[in-house]
Design a protein around this motif. Structure first.
Motif, PDB file in Angstrom:
ATOM      1  N   GLN A 101       4.292  75.794  94.636  1.00 37.06           N
ATOM      2  CA  GLN A 101       5.172  74.963  95.466  1.00 37.06           C
ATOM      3  C   GLN A 101       6.507  75.633  95.748  1.00 37.06           C
ATOM      4  OE1 GLN A 101       4.003  72.423  97.140  1.00 37.06           O
ATOM      5  NE2 GLN A 101       2.093  72.879  96.093  1.00 37.06           N
ATOM      6  N   VAL A 102       7.023  76.423  94.821  1.00 34.05           N
ATOM      7  CA  VAL A 102       8.319  77.073  95.045  1.00 34.05           C
ATOM      8  C   VAL A 102       8.183  78.400  95.783  1.00 34.05           C
ATOM      9  CG1 VAL A 102       9.388  75.947  93.066  1.00 34.05           C
ATOM     10  CG2 VAL A 102       8.396  78.216  92.780  1.00 34.05           C
ATOM     11  N   SER A 103       6.959  78.846  95.995  1.00 36.13           N
ATOM     12  CA  SER A 103       6.723  80.103  96.709  1.00 36.13           C
ATOM     13  C   SER A 103       7.217  79.999  98.154  1.00 36.13           C
ATOM     14  CB  SER A 103       5.226  80.426  96.705  1.00 36.13           C
ATOM     15  OG  SER A 103       4.980  81.495  97.590  1.00 36.13           O
ATOM     16  N   GLN A 104       7.781  81.079  98.632  1.00 34.95           N
ATOM     17  CA  GLN A 104       8.258  81.141 100.015  1.00 34.95           C
ATOM     18  C   GLN A 104       7.168  81.638 100.974  1.00 34.95           C
ATOM     19  OE1 GLN A 104      11.430  80.000 100.818  1.00 34.95           O
ATOM     20  NE2 GLN A 104      11.275  79.354  98.680  1.00 34.95           N
ATOM     21  N   SER A 105       6.023  82.045 100.427  1.00 33.18           N
ATOM     22  CA  SER A 105       4.936  82.585 101.246  1.00 33.18           C
ATOM     23  C   SER A 105       4.131  81.482 101.914  1.00 33.18           C
ATOM     24  CB  SER A 105       3.991  83.422 100.385  1.00 33.18           C
ATOM     25  OG  SER A 105       4.672  84.513  99.832  1.00 33.18           O
ATOM     26  N   ASP A 106       3.620  81.789 103.107  1.00 33.66           N
ATOM     27  CA  ASP A 106       2.755  80.850 103.813  1.00 33.66           C
ATOM     28  C   ASP A 106       1.315  80.932 103.319  1.00 33.66           C
ATOM     29  OD1 ASP A 106       4.831  79.936 105.388  1.00 33.66           O
ATOM     30  OD2 ASP A 106       4.423  81.380 107.001  1.00 33.66           O
ATOM     31  N   LEU A 107       0.972  82.054 102.677  1.00 34.97           N
ATOM     32  CA  LEU A 107      -0.369  82.263 102.139  1.00 34.97           C
ATOM     33  C   LEU A 107      -0.227  82.693 100.687  1.00 34.97           C
ATOM     34  CD1 LEU A 107      -3.446  82.501 102.517  1.00 34.97           C
ATOM     35  CD2 LEU A 107      -3.064  84.834 103.363  1.00 34.97           C
ATOM     36  N   VAL A 108      -0.752  81.860  99.790  1.00 41.03           N
ATOM     37  CA  VAL A 108      -0.640  82.138  98.356  1.00 41.03           C
ATOM     38  C   VAL A 108      -2.037  82.158  97.756  1.00 41.03           C
ATOM     39  CG1 VAL A 108       0.282  81.333  96.140  1.00 41.03           C
ATOM     40  CG2 VAL A 108       1.607  81.001  98.234  1.00 41.03           C
ATOM     41  N   PHE A 109      -2.298  83.189  96.984  1.00 39.11           N
ATOM     42  CA  PHE A 109      -3.554  83.300  96.252  1.00 39.11           C
ATOM     43  C   PHE A 109      -3.299  82.938  94.798  1.00 39.11           C
ATOM     44  CE2 PHE A 109      -4.006  86.120  99.862  1.00 39.11           C
ATOM     45  CZ  PHE A 109      -5.301  85.879 100.294  1.00 39.11           C
ATOM     46  N   MET A 110      -4.239  82.207  94.212  1.00 42.44           N
ATOM     47  CA  MET A 110      -4.133  81.848  92.798  1.00 42.44           C
ATOM     48  C   MET A 110      -5.378  82.366  92.086  1.00 42.44           C
ATOM     49  SD  MET A 110      -2.571  78.008  93.108  1.00 42.44           S
ATOM     50  CE  MET A 110      -2.146  77.869  91.400  1.00 42.44           C
ATOM     51  N   ASP A 111      -5.173  83.291  91.156  1.00 41.09           N
ATOM     52  CA  ASP A 111      -6.255  83.895  90.379  1.00 41.09           C
ATOM     53  C   ASP A 111      -6.499  83.021  89.154  1.00 41.09           C
ATOM     54  OD1 ASP A 111      -7.913  85.431  88.774  1.00 41.09           O
ATOM     55  OD2 ASP A 111      -6.538  87.133  88.637  1.00 41.09           O
ATOM     56  N   ILE A 112      -7.602  82.249  89.176  1.00 45.55           N
ATOM     57  CA  ILE A 112      -7.881  81.286  88.111  1.00 45.55           C
ATOM     58  C   ILE A 112      -9.318  81.490  87.625  1.00 45.55           C
ATOM     59  CG2 ILE A 112      -7.913  78.849  87.467  1.00 45.55           C
ATOM     60  CD1 ILE A 112      -6.035  78.329  89.856  1.00 45.55           C
ATOM     61  N   PRO A 113      -9.497  82.170  86.494  1.00 41.53           N
ATOM     62  CA  PRO A 113     -10.856  82.442  86.006  1.00 41.53           C
ATOM     63  C   PRO A 113     -11.720  81.199  85.814  1.00 41.53           C
ATOM     64  CG  PRO A 113      -9.259  83.759  84.815  1.00 41.53           C
ATOM     65  CD  PRO A 113      -8.475  82.804  85.665  1.00 41.53           C
ATOM     66  N   LEU A 114     -11.166  80.121  85.317  1.00 42.32           N
ATOM     67  CA  LEU A 114     -11.946  78.915  85.018  1.00 42.32           C
ATOM     68  C   LEU A 114     -11.697  77.805  86.044  1.00 42.32           C
ATOM     69  CD1 LEU A 114     -11.519  78.843  81.124  1.00 42.32           C
ATOM     70  CD2 LEU A 114     -13.390  79.822  82.461  1.00 42.32           C
ATOM     71  N   LEU A 115     -11.533  78.183  87.281  1.00 44.79           N
ATOM     72  CA  LEU A 115     -11.206  77.230  88.342  1.00 44.79           C
ATOM     73  C   LEU A 115     -12.234  76.101  88.428  1.00 44.79           C
ATOM     74  CD1 LEU A 115      -9.884  78.154  91.813  1.00 44.79           C
ATOM     75  CD2 LEU A 115     -11.779  76.572  91.636  1.00 44.79           C
ATOM     76  N   PHE A 116     -13.512  76.424  88.418  1.00 44.92           N
ATOM     77  CA  PHE A 116     -14.544  75.389  88.504  1.00 44.92           C
ATOM     78  C   PHE A 116     -14.716  74.647  87.182  1.00 44.92           C
ATOM     79  CE2 PHE A 116     -16.236  78.337  91.872  1.00 44.92           C
ATOM     80  CZ  PHE A 116     -15.858  77.542  92.940  1.00 44.92           C
ATOM     81  N   GLU A 117     -14.692  75.381  86.087  1.00 37.22           N
ATOM     82  CA  GLU A 117     -14.894  74.758  84.775  1.00 37.22           C
ATOM     83  C   GLU A 117     -13.819  73.718  84.465  1.00 37.22           C
ATOM     84  OE1 GLU A 117     -16.577  78.982  84.261  1.00 37.22           O
ATOM     85  OE2 GLU A 117     -15.047  78.003  85.456  1.00 37.22           O
ATOM     86  N   LYS A 118     -12.617  73.951  84.952  1.00 35.44           N
ATOM     87  CA  LYS A 118     -11.490  73.051  84.674  1.00 35.44           C
ATOM     88  C   LYS A 118     -11.199  72.100  85.824  1.00 35.44           C
ATOM     89  CE  LYS A 118     -11.015  74.941  80.722  1.00 35.44           C
ATOM     90  NZ  LYS A 118     -11.538  74.233  79.572  1.00 35.44           N
ATOM     91  N   ASN A 119     -12.083  72.082  86.807  1.00 38.12           N
ATOM     92  CA  ASN A 119     -11.996  71.136  87.929  1.00 38.12           C
ATOM     93  C   ASN A 119     -10.674  71.192  88.693  1.00 38.12           C
ATOM     94  OD1 ASN A 119     -14.626  69.974  87.439  1.00 38.12           O
ATOM     95  ND2 ASN A 119     -13.700  69.019  85.640  1.00 38.12           N
ATOM     96  N   TYR A 120     -10.196  72.399  88.974  1.00 36.22           N
ATOM     97  CA  TYR A 120      -8.993  72.541  89.782  1.00 36.22           C
ATOM     98  C   TYR A 120      -9.287  72.087  91.208  1.00 36.22           C
ATOM     99  CZ  TYR A 120      -6.376  75.412  86.414  1.00 36.22           C
ATOM    100  OH  TYR A 120      -5.688  75.865  85.329  1.00 36.22           O
TER     101      TYR A 120
END
Length: 192
Positions: A101-120
């Motif tokens: 949310q504080v990023s100034q970029s219009d495109l932000v990538f989030m590297d999350i190994p357990l993205l599905f397992e943790k229901n992000y």
């Protein structure tokens, strides 16, 4: 409007290679593992939660978390892994999305190994870095100097990559050379 892309995969699938490529092209990448390490620093929210829950066994003489011993215990003990998950999931998710949310970029990538397992949730797209299990096992054993049994424990603690394919917006196949991976990524980026 900000676009958020989640990048996931499995251990030793090549997420770091993908995120390194994105960073080299000037894109912002928020790394969940780095955020976890920060939260685990002495006095951090996760550090305190681990200390309060698991006691001094997993800490070094200087007070730092003994990541190797703690990681081995977590991967070998499903009850302990579930307990840690309960402690850390909300802390980590909140910290990741606060940074986004504080990023100034219009495109932000989030590297999350357990993205599905943790229901992000909350992504415009989810990219899965895919590699067959045999290659994943070989890479993990070599990278972390693990026995086959220890490497399989870590791989099997995550959702199989084949199951994640159905949940991803895009599948990035990382079975060939780095050059082939970069060609694939360049094509995907040109589409978004």
């Amino acid at each position: 409007m900000k676009k958020i892309i989640g990048i996931t995969g499995g251990i030793a699938s090549g997420k770091s290679t993908v995120t390194s490529f994105l960073k080299s092209r000037g894109y912002e990448v928020i790394d969940a593992d780095a955020v976890v390490r920060e939260l685990q620093q002495i006095g951090g929210a996760l550090y305190v939660a681990i200390s309060d829950t698991f006691g001094p066994t997993y800490f070094l003489a200087d007070g730092e978390l003994d990541r190797i011993t703690f990681g081995q215990a977590i991967f070998a003990n499903p009850e302990m892994r579930a307990q840690l998950s309960t402690l850390q999931d909300k802390l980590i998710q909140d910290a990741l999305f606060d940074r986004c949310q504080v990023s100034q970029s219009d495109l932000v990538f989030m590297d999350i190994p357990l993205l599905f397992e943790k229901n992000y949730t909350g992504f415009d797209e989810i990219w899965l870095v895919y590699v067959p299990k045999e290659i994943q096992l070989e890479r993990l054993m070599k990278r972390n100097n693990l026995s086959q049994a220890d490497a399989l424990l870590r791989i099997d603690s995550q959702m199989p990559l084949d199951d994640k394919c159905a949940l991803a917006t895009r599948i990035i196949k990382n079975c060939d050379t780095i050059d082939m991976l970069e060609i694939q990524l360049t094509a995907i980026i040109s589409e978004i």
